[in-house]
Design a protein around this motif. Structure first.
Motif, PDB file in Angstrom:
ATOM      1  N   ALA A  91       0.537  -1.121   0.067  1.00  0.00           N
ATOM      2  CA  ALA A  91      -0.111   0.056   0.048  1.00  0.00           C
ATOM      3  C   ALA A  91       1.032   1.284   0.078  1.00  0.00           C
ATOM      4  CB  ALA A  91      -0.894   0.094   1.271  1.00  0.00           C
ATOM      5  N   VAL A  92       0.603   2.420  -0.617  1.00  0.00           N
ATOM      6  CA  VAL A  92       0.944   3.559  -0.544  1.00  0.00           C
ATOM      7  C   VAL A  92       1.062   4.384   0.636  1.00  0.00           C
ATOM      8  CG1 VAL A  92       1.041   5.899  -1.667  1.00  0.00           C
ATOM      9  CG2 VAL A  92       0.363   4.037  -3.110  1.00  0.00           C
ATOM     10  N   SER A  93      -0.006   4.106   1.273  1.00  0.00           N
ATOM     11  CA  SER A  93      -0.280   4.750   2.748  1.00  0.00           C
ATOM     12  C   SER A  93      -0.668   3.608   3.651  1.00  0.00           C
ATOM     13  CB  SER A  93      -1.166   5.874   2.543  1.00  0.00           C
ATOM     14  OG  SER A  93      -1.573   6.526   4.151  1.00  0.00           O
ATOM     15  N   ARG A  94       0.226   3.463   4.691  1.00  0.00           N
ATOM     16  CA  ARG A  94       0.024   2.126   5.728  1.00  0.00           C
ATOM     17  C   ARG A  94      -0.532   2.776   6.957  1.00  0.00           C
ATOM     18  NH1 ARG A  94       1.405  -2.821   3.263  1.00  0.00           N
ATOM     19  NH2 ARG A  94       0.064  -3.537   5.104  1.00  0.00           N
ATOM     20  N   LEU A  95      -1.777   2.671   7.400  1.00  0.00           N
ATOM     21  CA  LEU A  95      -2.150   3.203   8.728  1.00  0.00           C
ATOM     22  C   LEU A  95      -2.249   1.958   9.661  1.00  0.00           C
ATOM     23  CD1 LEU A  95      -5.303   5.096   7.425  1.00  0.00           C
ATOM     24  CD2 LEU A  95      -3.059   5.987   7.874  1.00  0.00           C
ATOM     25  N   ASP A  96      -1.895   0.720   9.159  1.00  0.00           N
ATOM     26  CA  ASP A  96      -2.044  -0.323  10.237  1.00  0.00           C
ATOM     27  C   ASP A  96      -0.867  -0.685  10.927  1.00  0.00           C
ATOM     28  OD1 ASP A  96      -0.486  -1.302   8.006  1.00  0.00           O
ATOM     29  OD2 ASP A  96      -1.776  -2.716   7.214  1.00  0.00           O
ATOM     30  N   GLY A  97       0.216   0.192  10.525  1.00  0.00           N
ATOM     31  CA  GLY A  97       1.816   0.191  11.324  1.00  0.00           C
ATOM     32  C   GLY A  97       2.517  -0.953  10.551  1.00  0.00           C
ATOM     33  N   ILE A  98       2.366  -1.578   9.510  1.00  0.00           N
ATOM     34  CA  ILE A  98       2.947  -2.575   8.664  1.00  0.00           C
ATOM     35  C   ILE A  98       3.654  -1.869   7.753  1.00  0.00           C
ATOM     36  CG2 ILE A  98       2.713  -4.897   7.498  1.00  0.00           C
ATOM     37  CD1 ILE A  98       0.475  -5.484   9.067  1.00  0.00           C
ATOM     38  N   SER A  99       4.787  -2.183   7.221  1.00  0.00           N
ATOM     39  CA  SER A  99       5.401  -1.615   6.217  1.00  0.00           C
ATOM     40  C   SER A  99       5.244  -2.440   5.156  1.00  0.00           C
ATOM     41  CB  SER A  99       7.162  -1.318   6.686  1.00  0.00           C
ATOM     42  OG  SER A  99       7.582  -2.647   6.859  1.00  0.00           O
ATOM     43  N   ASN A 100       5.775  -1.907   3.824  1.00  0.00           N
ATOM     44  CA  ASN A 100       5.863  -2.838   2.657  1.00  0.00           C
ATOM     45  C   ASN A 100       7.216  -3.279   2.535  1.00  0.00           C
ATOM     46  OD1 ASN A 100       3.317  -1.834   1.612  1.00  0.00           O
ATOM     47  ND2 ASN A 100       4.240   0.224   1.307  1.00  0.00           N
ATOM     48  N   LYS A 101       7.204  -4.510   3.668  1.00  0.00           N
ATOM     49  CA  LYS A 101       8.691  -5.067   3.387  1.00  0.00           C
ATOM     50  C   LYS A 101       8.559  -6.180   2.491  1.00  0.00           C
ATOM     51  CE  LYS A 101      11.674  -7.760   6.367  1.00  0.00           C
ATOM     52  NZ  LYS A 101      11.852  -8.351   7.781  1.00  0.00           N
ATOM     53  N   VAL A 102       9.606  -6.366   1.552  1.00  0.00           N
ATOM     54  CA  VAL A 102       9.846  -7.308   0.791  1.00  0.00           C
ATOM     55  C   VAL A 102      11.281  -8.066   0.926  1.00  0.00           C
ATOM     56  CG1 VAL A 102       9.983  -7.937  -1.658  1.00  0.00           C
ATOM     57  CG2 VAL A 102       8.280  -5.980  -1.213  1.00  0.00           C
ATOM     58  N   LEU A 103      11.276  -9.150   0.948  1.00  0.00           N
ATOM     59  CA  LEU A 103      12.375 -10.016   0.970  1.00  0.00           C
ATOM     60  C   LEU A 103      12.824 -10.681  -0.353  1.00  0.00           C
ATOM     61  CD1 LEU A 103      14.784 -11.461   2.577  1.00  0.00           C
ATOM     62  CD2 LEU A 103      13.296 -13.163   2.904  1.00  0.00           C
ATOM     63  N   TRP A 104      13.909  -9.888  -0.890  1.00  0.00           N
ATOM     64  CA  TRP A 104      14.028 -10.557  -2.440  1.00  0.00           C
ATOM     65  C   TRP A 104      15.234 -11.707  -2.326  1.00  0.00           C
ATOM     66  CZ3 TRP A 104      11.030  -8.259  -5.777  1.00  0.00           C
ATOM     67  CH2 TRP A 104      10.553  -6.905  -5.433  1.00  0.00           C
ATOM     68  N   VAL A 105      14.472 -12.746  -2.927  1.00  0.00           N
ATOM     69  CA  VAL A 105      15.609 -14.034  -2.696  1.00  0.00           C
ATOM     70  C   VAL A 105      16.100 -14.375  -4.339  1.00  0.00           C
ATOM     71  CG1 VAL A 105      15.548 -16.582  -2.114  1.00  0.00           C
ATOM     72  CG2 VAL A 105      14.407 -14.893  -0.701  1.00  0.00           C
ATOM     73  N   ALA A 106      17.062 -14.389  -4.524  1.00  0.00           N
ATOM     74  CA  ALA A 106      17.651 -14.733  -5.933  1.00  0.00           C
ATOM     75  C   ALA A 106      17.616 -16.218  -6.036  1.00  0.00           C
ATOM     76  CB  ALA A 106      18.877 -14.059  -6.330  1.00  0.00           C
ATOM     77  N   LYS A 107      17.446 -16.813  -6.916  1.00  0.00           N
ATOM     78  CA  LYS A 107      17.562 -18.337  -7.313  1.00  0.00           C
ATOM     79  C   LYS A 107      19.128 -18.930  -7.274  1.00  0.00           C
ATOM     80  CE  LYS A 107      15.417 -22.087  -9.713  1.00  0.00           C
ATOM     81  NZ  LYS A 107      14.482 -22.788 -10.683  1.00  0.00           N
ATOM     82  N   THR A 108      19.802 -18.148  -7.743  1.00  0.00           N
ATOM     83  CA  THR A 108      21.245 -18.303  -7.743  1.00  0.00           C
ATOM     84  C   THR A 108      22.126 -17.551  -6.717  1.00  0.00           C
ATOM     85  OG1 THR A 108      21.737 -17.384  -9.790  1.00  0.00           O
ATOM     86  CG2 THR A 108      21.141 -19.609  -9.940  1.00  0.00           C
ATOM     87  N   THR A 109      22.763 -17.653  -6.177  1.00  0.00           N
ATOM     88  CA  THR A 109      23.599 -16.949  -5.212  1.00  0.00           C
ATOM     89  C   THR A 109      24.535 -15.761  -6.036  1.00  0.00           C
ATOM     90  OG1 THR A 109      24.135 -18.631  -3.748  1.00  0.00           O
ATOM     91  CG2 THR A 109      25.355 -16.716  -3.538  1.00  0.00           C
ATOM     92  N   PRO A 110      24.191 -14.690  -5.849  1.00  0.00           N
ATOM     93  CA  PRO A 110      24.757 -13.722  -6.910  1.00  0.00           C
ATOM     94  C   PRO A 110      25.996 -13.308  -6.312  1.00  0.00           C
ATOM     95  CG  PRO A 110      22.977 -12.719  -5.453  1.00  0.00           C
ATOM     96  CD  PRO A 110      22.961 -13.866  -5.087  1.00  0.00           C
ATOM     97  N   GLN A 111      26.600 -12.527  -7.324  1.00  0.00           N
ATOM     98  CA  GLN A 111      28.166 -11.834  -6.993  1.00  0.00           C
ATOM     99  C   GLN A 111      27.556 -10.644  -6.343  1.00  0.00           C
ATOM    100  OE1 GLN A 111      30.201 -10.714 -10.274  1.00  0.00           O
ATOM    101  NE2 GLN A 111      30.395 -12.836 -11.246  1.00  0.00           N
TER     102      GLN A 111
END
Length: 167
Positions: A91-111
């Motif tokens: 959401a653009v505006s969060r009133l629920d106290g939750i952030s727009n947390k995204v954990l990015w996981v690459a399929k292969t271990t990147p440099q």
């Protein structure tokens, strides 16, 4: 009598199949796919927004999770990266106290290198860039307007795309 009528009806189909069996593709040298191209693609899109899956994470994305790891996540179009959406729905505006947390996981271990996210709002000229220092990993991805955002994700030797919907 019935057998001869059936044979007469099947004869044209048999001829067409025989002709098609003789057709073959020409041999063309095709370069081997890059690691991103060889990755299994994510689920097919329908309209705007990459599908948000709620089932278990793929095996390769489960490090640090316990149990069956059921959490909302979005797979990149090429299957090279996955975004685990801790703040679903985004959401653009969060009133629920939750952030727009995204954990990015690459399929292969990147440099080592940053994950650069170029985001463009569909149907507009609005675009922003976000950077996750050190490459795929935990992040807060806040975007300025609601709608469908087309993301191009780039990290060392890899690129993938996905759409995320922000409310």
């Amino acid at each position: 009598m019935r057998l001869s009528m059936l044979s007469a009806r099947l004869a044209p189909a048999t001829i067409v199949l025989a002709m098609l069996a003789g057709c073959t593709a020409t041999d063309t040298a095709v370069p081997p796919p890059s690691p991103d191209q060889a990755a299994a693609p994510g689920p097919a899109r329908s309209g705007c927004g990459s599908p948000v899956e709620t089932g278990p994470l793929p095996e390769w994305a489960r490090a640090g999770f316990t149990g069956d790891a059921r959490i909302p996540h979005v797979m990149g179009d090429r299957g090279a990266i996955l975004g685990v959406l801790f703040g679903h729905p985004l959401a653009v505006s969060r009133l629920d106290g939750i952030s727009n947390k995204v954990l990015w996981v690459a399929k292969t271990t990147p440099q080592y290198g940053d994950l650069v996210i170029d985001a463009k709002l569909a149907g507009s000229t609005v675009s922003v860039q976000r950077r996750v220092l050190g490459g795929p990993g935990p992040s807060i991805i806040d975007l300025p307007e609601p709608g469908c955002w087309h993301l191009t994700l780039t990290w060392p030797d890899h690129t993938d795309n996905m759409d995320l919907i922000y409310r």
